[in-house]
Design a protein around this motif. Structure first.
Motif, PDB file in Angstrom:
ATOM      1  N   ALA A   1      47.592   6.368  62.851  1.00  0.00           N
ATOM      2  CA  ALA A   1      48.990   6.486  62.433  1.00  0.00           C
ATOM      3  C   ALA A   1      49.303   7.896  61.955  1.00  0.00           C
ATOM      4  O   ALA A   1      50.363   8.458  62.286  1.00  0.00           O
ATOM      5  N   ILE A   2      48.397   8.492  61.181  1.00  0.00           N
ATOM      6  CA  ILE A   2      48.628   9.843  60.676  1.00  0.00           C
ATOM      7  C   ILE A   2      48.702  10.843  61.828  1.00  0.00           C
ATOM      8  O   ILE A   2      49.556  11.733  61.848  1.00  0.00           O
ATOM      9  N   SER A   3      47.818  10.687  62.805  1.00  0.00           N
ATOM     10  CA  SER A   3      47.854  11.565  63.970  1.00  0.00           C
ATOM     11  C   SER A   3      49.176  11.435  64.717  1.00  0.00           C
ATOM     12  O   SER A   3      49.756  12.429  65.174  1.00  0.00           O
ATOM     13  N   SER A   4      49.670  10.208  64.829  1.00  0.00           N
ATOM     14  CA  SER A   4      50.950   9.981  65.505  1.00  0.00           C
ATOM     15  C   SER A   4      52.097  10.622  64.726  1.00  0.00           C
ATOM     16  O   SER A   4      53.000  11.243  65.306  1.00  0.00           O
ATOM     17  N   ILE A   5      52.079  10.493  63.392  1.00  0.00           N
ATOM     18  CA  ILE A   5      53.143  11.070  62.566  1.00  0.00           C
ATOM     19  C   ILE A   5      53.112  12.594  62.627  1.00  0.00           C
ATOM     20  O   ILE A   5      54.162  13.252  62.696  1.00  0.00           O
ATOM     21  N   VAL A   6      51.903  13.175  62.630  1.00  0.00           N
ATOM     22  CA  VAL A   6      51.796  14.632  62.747  1.00  0.00           C
ATOM     23  C   VAL A   6      52.360  15.092  64.091  1.00  0.00           C
ATOM     24  O   VAL A   6      53.050  16.119  64.171  1.00  0.00           O
ATOM     25  N   GLY A   7      52.070  14.343  65.154  1.00  0.00           N
ATOM     26  CA  GLY A   7      52.645  14.677  66.451  1.00  0.00           C
ATOM     27  C   GLY A   7      54.162  14.615  66.433  1.00  0.00           C
ATOM     28  O   GLY A   7      54.845  15.467  67.030  1.00  0.00           O
ATOM     29  N   ALA A   8      54.712  13.622  65.738  1.00  0.00           N
ATOM     30  CA  ALA A   8      56.175  13.520  65.632  1.00  0.00           C
ATOM     31  C   ALA A   8      56.739  14.662  64.805  1.00  0.00           C
ATOM     32  O   ALA A   8      57.828  15.187  65.108  1.00  0.00           O
ATOM     33  N   ILE A   9      56.028  15.068  63.748  1.00  0.00           N
ATOM     34  CA  ILE A   9      56.479  16.202  62.937  1.00  0.00           C
ATOM     35  C   ILE A   9      56.528  17.472  63.775  1.00  0.00           C
ATOM     36  O   ILE A   9      57.448  18.291  63.646  1.00  0.00           O
ATOM     37  N   SER A  10      55.545  17.630  64.661  1.00  0.00           N
ATOM     38  CA  SER A  10      55.561  18.804  65.536  1.00  0.00           C
ATOM     39  C   SER A  10      56.774  18.782  66.457  1.00  0.00           C
ATOM     40  O   SER A  10      57.342  19.844  66.776  1.00  0.00           O
ATOM     41  N   VAL A  11      57.191  17.585  66.896  1.00  0.00           N
ATOM     42  CA  VAL A  11      58.410  17.480  67.704  1.00  0.00           C
ATOM     43  C   VAL A  11      59.629  17.881  66.868  1.00  0.00           C
ATOM     44  O   VAL A  11      60.517  18.603  67.345  1.00  0.00           O
ATOM     45  N   LEU A  12      59.671  17.416  65.621  1.00  0.00           N
ATOM     46  CA  LEU A  12      60.780  17.764  64.735  1.00  0.00           C
ATOM     47  C   LEU A  12      60.873  19.275  64.530  1.00  0.00           C
ATOM     48  O   LEU A  12      61.935  19.884  64.712  1.00  0.00           O
ATOM     49  N   VAL A  13      59.749  19.898  64.168  1.00  0.00           N
ATOM     50  CA  VAL A  13      59.743  21.340  63.931  1.00  0.00           C
ATOM     51  C   VAL A  13      60.043  22.087  65.234  1.00  0.00           C
ATOM     52  O   VAL A  13      60.826  23.050  65.258  1.00  0.00           O
ATOM     53  N   GLY A  14      59.425  21.626  66.317  1.00  0.00           N
ATOM     54  CA  GLY A  14      59.637  22.291  67.594  1.00  0.00           C
ATOM     55  C   GLY A  14      61.076  22.238  68.047  1.00  0.00           C
ATOM     56  O   GLY A  14      61.630  23.240  68.536  1.00  0.00           O
ATOM     57  N   PHE A  15      61.727  21.099  67.881  1.00  0.00           N
ATOM     58  CA  PHE A  15      63.097  20.970  68.349  1.00  0.00           C
ATOM     59  C   PHE A  15      64.065  21.758  67.464  1.00  0.00           C
ATOM     60  O   PHE A  15      65.048  22.314  67.969  1.00  0.00           O
ATOM     61  N   THR A  16      63.812  21.827  66.153  1.00  0.00           N
ATOM     62  CA  THR A  16      64.700  22.619  65.286  1.00  0.00           C
ATOM     63  C   THR A  16      64.618  24.101  65.627  1.00  0.00           C
ATOM     64  O   THR A  16      65.643  24.795  65.673  1.00  0.00           O
ATOM     65  N   TRP A  17      63.393  24.592  65.890  1.00  0.00           N
ATOM     66  CA  TRP A  17      63.268  26.002  66.251  1.00  0.00           C
ATOM     67  C   TRP A  17      63.789  26.252  67.661  1.00  0.00           C
ATOM     68  O   TRP A  17      64.379  27.305  67.936  1.00  0.00           O
ATOM     69  N   GLU A  18      63.583  25.287  68.548  1.00  0.00           N
ATOM     70  CA  GLU A  18      64.137  25.442  69.895  1.00  0.00           C
ATOM     71  C   GLU A  18      65.653  25.506  69.839  1.00  0.00           C
ATOM     72  O   GLU A  18      66.282  26.277  70.578  1.00  0.00           O
ATOM     73  N   ASN A  19      66.252  24.695  68.944  1.00  0.00           N
ATOM     74  CA  ASN A  19      67.705  24.720  68.787  1.00  0.00           C
ATOM     75  C   ASN A  19      68.180  26.096  68.298  1.00  0.00           C
ATOM     76  O   ASN A  19      69.218  26.609  68.736  1.00  0.00           O
ATOM     77  N   SER A  20      67.386  26.714  67.426  1.00  0.00           N
ATOM     78  CA  SER A  20      67.726  28.055  66.949  1.00  0.00           C
ATOM     79  C   SER A  20      67.615  29.087  68.066  1.00  0.00           C
ATOM     80  O   SER A  20      68.513  29.910  68.275  1.00  0.00           O
ATOM     81  N   PHE A  21      66.505  29.039  68.806  1.00  0.00           N
ATOM     82  CA  PHE A  21      66.312  29.990  69.890  1.00  0.00           C
ATOM     83  C   PHE A  21      67.309  29.757  71.025  1.00  0.00           C
ATOM     84  O   PHE A  21      67.740  30.708  71.688  1.00  0.00           O
ATOM     85  N   ASP A  22      67.651  28.500  71.239  1.00  0.00           N
ATOM     86  CA  ASP A  22      68.629  28.194  72.271  1.00  0.00           C
ATOM     87  C   ASP A  22      69.989  28.822  71.924  1.00  0.00           C
ATOM     88  O   ASP A  22      70.679  29.363  72.791  1.00  0.00           O
ATOM     89  N   GLY A  23      70.356  28.745  70.651  1.00  0.00           N
ATOM     90  CA  GLY A  23      71.585  29.398  70.224  1.00  0.00           C
ATOM     91  C   GLY A  23      71.512  30.906  70.390  1.00  0.00           C
ATOM     92  O   GLY A  23      72.495  31.556  70.792  1.00  0.00           O
ATOM     93  N   ALA A  24      70.328  31.485  70.094  1.00  0.00           N
ATOM     94  CA  ALA A  24      70.171  32.929  70.265  1.00  0.00           C
ATOM     95  C   ALA A  24      70.274  33.334  71.729  1.00  0.00           C
ATOM     96  O   ALA A  24      70.923  34.338  72.072  1.00  0.00           O
ATOM     97  N   VAL A  25      69.641  32.546  72.604  1.00  0.00           N
ATOM     98  CA  VAL A  25      69.710  32.847  74.042  1.00  0.00           C
ATOM     99  C   VAL A  25      71.141  32.699  74.552  1.00  0.00           C
ATOM    100  O   VAL A  25      71.621  33.512  75.357  1.00  0.00           O
ATOM    101  N   ALA A  26      71.849  31.661  74.076  1.00  0.00           N
ATOM    102  CA  ALA A  26      73.240  31.469  74.490  1.00  0.00           C
ATOM    103  C   ALA A  26      74.116  32.633  74.024  1.00  0.00           C
ATOM    104  O   ALA A  26      75.018  33.077  74.745  1.00  0.00           O
ATOM    105  N   ALA A  27      73.832  33.145  72.809  1.00  0.00           N
ATOM    106  CA  ALA A  27      74.609  34.280  72.303  1.00  0.00           C
ATOM    107  C   ALA A  27      74.375  35.530  73.147  1.00  0.00           C
ATOM    108  O   ALA A  27      75.315  36.269  73.472  1.00  0.00           O
ATOM    109  N   VAL A  28      73.104  35.759  73.522  1.00  0.00           N
ATOM    110  CA  VAL A  28      72.804  36.911  74.371  1.00  0.00           C
ATOM    111  C   VAL A  28      73.395  36.720  75.766  1.00  0.00           C
ATOM    112  O   VAL A  28      73.935  37.657  76.367  1.00  0.00           O
ATOM    113  N   ALA A  29      73.311  35.476  76.285  1.00  0.00           N
ATOM    114  CA  ALA A  29      73.846  35.200  77.624  1.00  0.00           C
ATOM    115  C   ALA A  29      75.357  35.364  77.673  1.00  0.00           C
ATOM    116  O   ALA A  29      75.921  35.664  78.731  1.00  0.00           O
TER     117      ALA A  29
END
Length: 587
Positions: free
Chosen positions: A478-506
């Motif tokens: 269960a802990i391994s599964s939750i850590v994997g989900a946390i990585s999705v949470l962190v990954g998607f929040t940073w991807e959302n930030s970078f996506d906004g940066a790429v859209a601004a440059v584009a």
């Protein structure tokens, strides 16, 4: 005298004016623009966050280090995969609009898009593994440098430099080699270099393509949810989640047939089938991630539809915007906790399934080999190091559902955090949809996630039967599964930030913003993929291998202690069974 007084007053006024101009000049020098403040915050916050991250990945706890490297690795992987996928998908949607395709056709096109990533993943893993008529021995053991401080760490060492080889100790696995340049000895170990190299390459490709396939499946399910047939109420919007899962299962059954054929071909030709086993394990794990991603996000879309009264768009935004209330924010966090509980419950179910399967196998073995039933502990210890058997369909389903529930918790936390931000006074100054807001939210969620990871490790340590013992309960799963989900949470929040940066440059190229974003995605992907695979993913896999080696050693040690205790108590069956067999008449 009057002229002197006039001149004095003029000089005083001139000095006063110069003083005022100097003060104004000083005030102008201290004035900062909004861009200056953004740059200052980025500099201070960036350096602080990097040092915090550096401290975390080098903390004096191997489990926390492993979790931290896993989160960092998955975060960068998700960022690259989503950025690359979105560039491709936007080009696909642009062409579909030009050709006048209907929304139903777009759903079919998204499923084909997902299938492309799955097929590419299978082909790439098979090619890297060498399942198609390659004669390289993956089990060949070679000497490599074992000093992690050296730039040639894990590079192959010529055998003539190894002391053990010079002394004729051919079965040694650890030794030293002489560095002729500096005249010093360096630690070396014997490893299956080619196997480990290909395993890491396969993990890199499978992780990236699985995340791309997962987000393509999300896009397919989301497009289906927005068809007129399904978008009228939450119950109907749930049906595309089921349909998407069925379509993916059918697709994965096809790849399962190909994997089974690789195994049967290896068995028929008398080969050990190491390549086929590697392909099966990596592809199965990647397919489970695709299913968990697709199920979790589209399921949370249904939950938000039920809570907010409006189905969000495919990217999770409410268009048109609707008022955010505190009740809705608390409901999202409540759903997050509920999904965590469901994930832990599924981990317990999986443990029961595995234990039942093991007992059934032991009973079948005892029935078919009655004379060997007493060798259970020895038999289990002897099996250590052999390839694990394929997981059953029940085990695979529980794995997928457990990971999906954990990811649902992560999505709920993300949308709940956005709602709290919008309700707070911060949103009046920094909107959550702005670049500044996205970055600040990503930093706060990242720090909170790493704190959660730290305390999850403490929970794992507390649930072990003894210090250093193997945690065989459902808690570790269960802990391994939750850590994997946390990585999705962190990954998607940073991807959302970078996506906004790429859209601004584009947006600088107003004539072709989609093409600009597509090119930027390729450039960023190409720039990050190699260092991520060589350094970050490699370290995460090394720490995972360390954990597996320790668990294996502890399991063998515990079984040996059980045998010693039985022998000392005089109850070991090896001493009594021959005597009973002599006394009892044969049937």
């Amino acid at each position: 005298a009057e002229g002197g007084e006039a001149e004095g007053e003029a000089e005083a006024e001139a000095e006063a004016e110069e003083g005022e101009e100097g003060e104004e000049g000083e005030e102008e020098e201290e004035h900062f623009t909004a861009v200056d403040l953004d740059a200052a915050c980025m500099l201070l916050g960036g350096v602080t966050f990097v040092m915090f991250l550096f401290q975390l990945v080098n903390i004096n706890d191997d489990d926390v280090r492993r979790y931290a490297w896993k989160v960092v690795s998955n975060t960068i992987s998700i960022f690259m995969a989503v950025l690359f996928f979105q560039g491709n998908n936007q080009m696909l949607e642009m062409k579909a609009k030009e050709w006048g395709w209907s929304p139903a056709v777009m759903v079919l096109l998204e499923f084909i898009h997902c299938s492309f990533y799955v097929i590419s993943m299978f082909a790439m893993v098979g090619y890297v593994t060498g399942v198609w008529e390659e004669n390289v021995d993956l089990g060949k053991m070679e000497w490599v440098y074992a000093d992690a401080m050296l730039c040639n760490f894990e590079e192959v060492v010529p055998e003539q430099k190894v002391r053990a080889v010079k002394q004729g100790v051919m079965d040694a696995t650890k030794s030293v080699a002489l560095d002729e340049q500096y005249g010093m000895e360096i630690a070396v170990v014997k490893k299956a270099v080619e196997h480990d190299k290909r395993w890491r390459q396969n993990k890199a490709w499978s992780t990236l393509l699985a995340h791309m396939g997962g987000f393509a499946a999300i896009s397919a399910g989301g497009a289906m949810q927005h068809l007129e047939t399904f978008k009228s109420n939450p119950l109907l919007a749930f049906l595309p989640v089921v349909i998407t899962t069925i379509v993916l299962f059918v697709l994965f059954q096809m790849t399962g047939i190909l994997r089974a054929k690789l195994k049967s071909d290896a068995k028929r030709t008398g080969r050990p089938g190491k390549r086929a086993i590697m392909v099966h394990e990596i592809i199965s794990e990647a397919e489970n991630d695709i299913l968990a991603l697709a199920i979790s996000f589209n399921l949370i879309q249904v939950a938000r539809f039920a809570i907010e009264g409006q189905l969000p768009d495919i990217e999770g935004r409410q268009e048109p915007p609707i008022p955010v209330t505190l009740t809705r924010a608390f409901l999202m966090f409540g759903c997050s906790l509920a999904f965590v509980g469901l994930s832990i419950g599924m981990a317990g179910v999986r443990t029961k399934i595995v234990e039942s399967a093991e007992k059934a196998k032991e009973a079948a073995h005892a029935k078919s080999h009655p004379g060997e039933a007493h060798h259970g502990a020895e038999h289990g210890a002897a099996k250590e190091g052999e390839e694990a058997e394929d997981e059953t369909m029940a085990e695979r389903l529980t794995d997928i559902i457990m990971n999906a529930f954990a990811m649902c918790s992560a999505w709920c936390t993300l949308f709940g955090a956005r709602a709290v931000w919008m309700l707070s006074g911060i949103n009046d100054k920094i909107e959550v949809t702005s670049i500044d807001g996205r970055i600040l939210l990503a930093i706060m969620l990242s720090i909170g996630s790493f704190v959660v990871v730290y305390y999850l490790d403490k929970v794992d340590d507390a649930m072990r039967p003894s210090p250093g013992a193997v945690n065989t309960s459902s808690a570790e799963k269960a802990i391994s599964s939750i850590v994997g989900a946390i990585s999705v949470l962190v990954g998607f929040t940073w991807e959302n930030s970078f996506d906004g940066a790429v859209a601004a440059v584009a947006s600088l190229n107003s004539a072709h913003p989609q093409c600009t974003k597509f090119v930027l995605g390729i450039v960023v992907f190409g720039g990050l993929a190699i260092p991520w695979r060589r350094f970050i993913l490699k370290r995460a896999l090394q720490l995972e291998d360390l954990k597996m080696a320790r668990d294996k050693a502890l399991l063998i040690k515990s079984k040996q202690e059980v045998l010693q205790a039985r022998a000392q108590a005089g109850t070991h069956r090896d001493d009594t069974r021959p005597l009973l067999q002599k006394r009892l008449p044969s049937p």
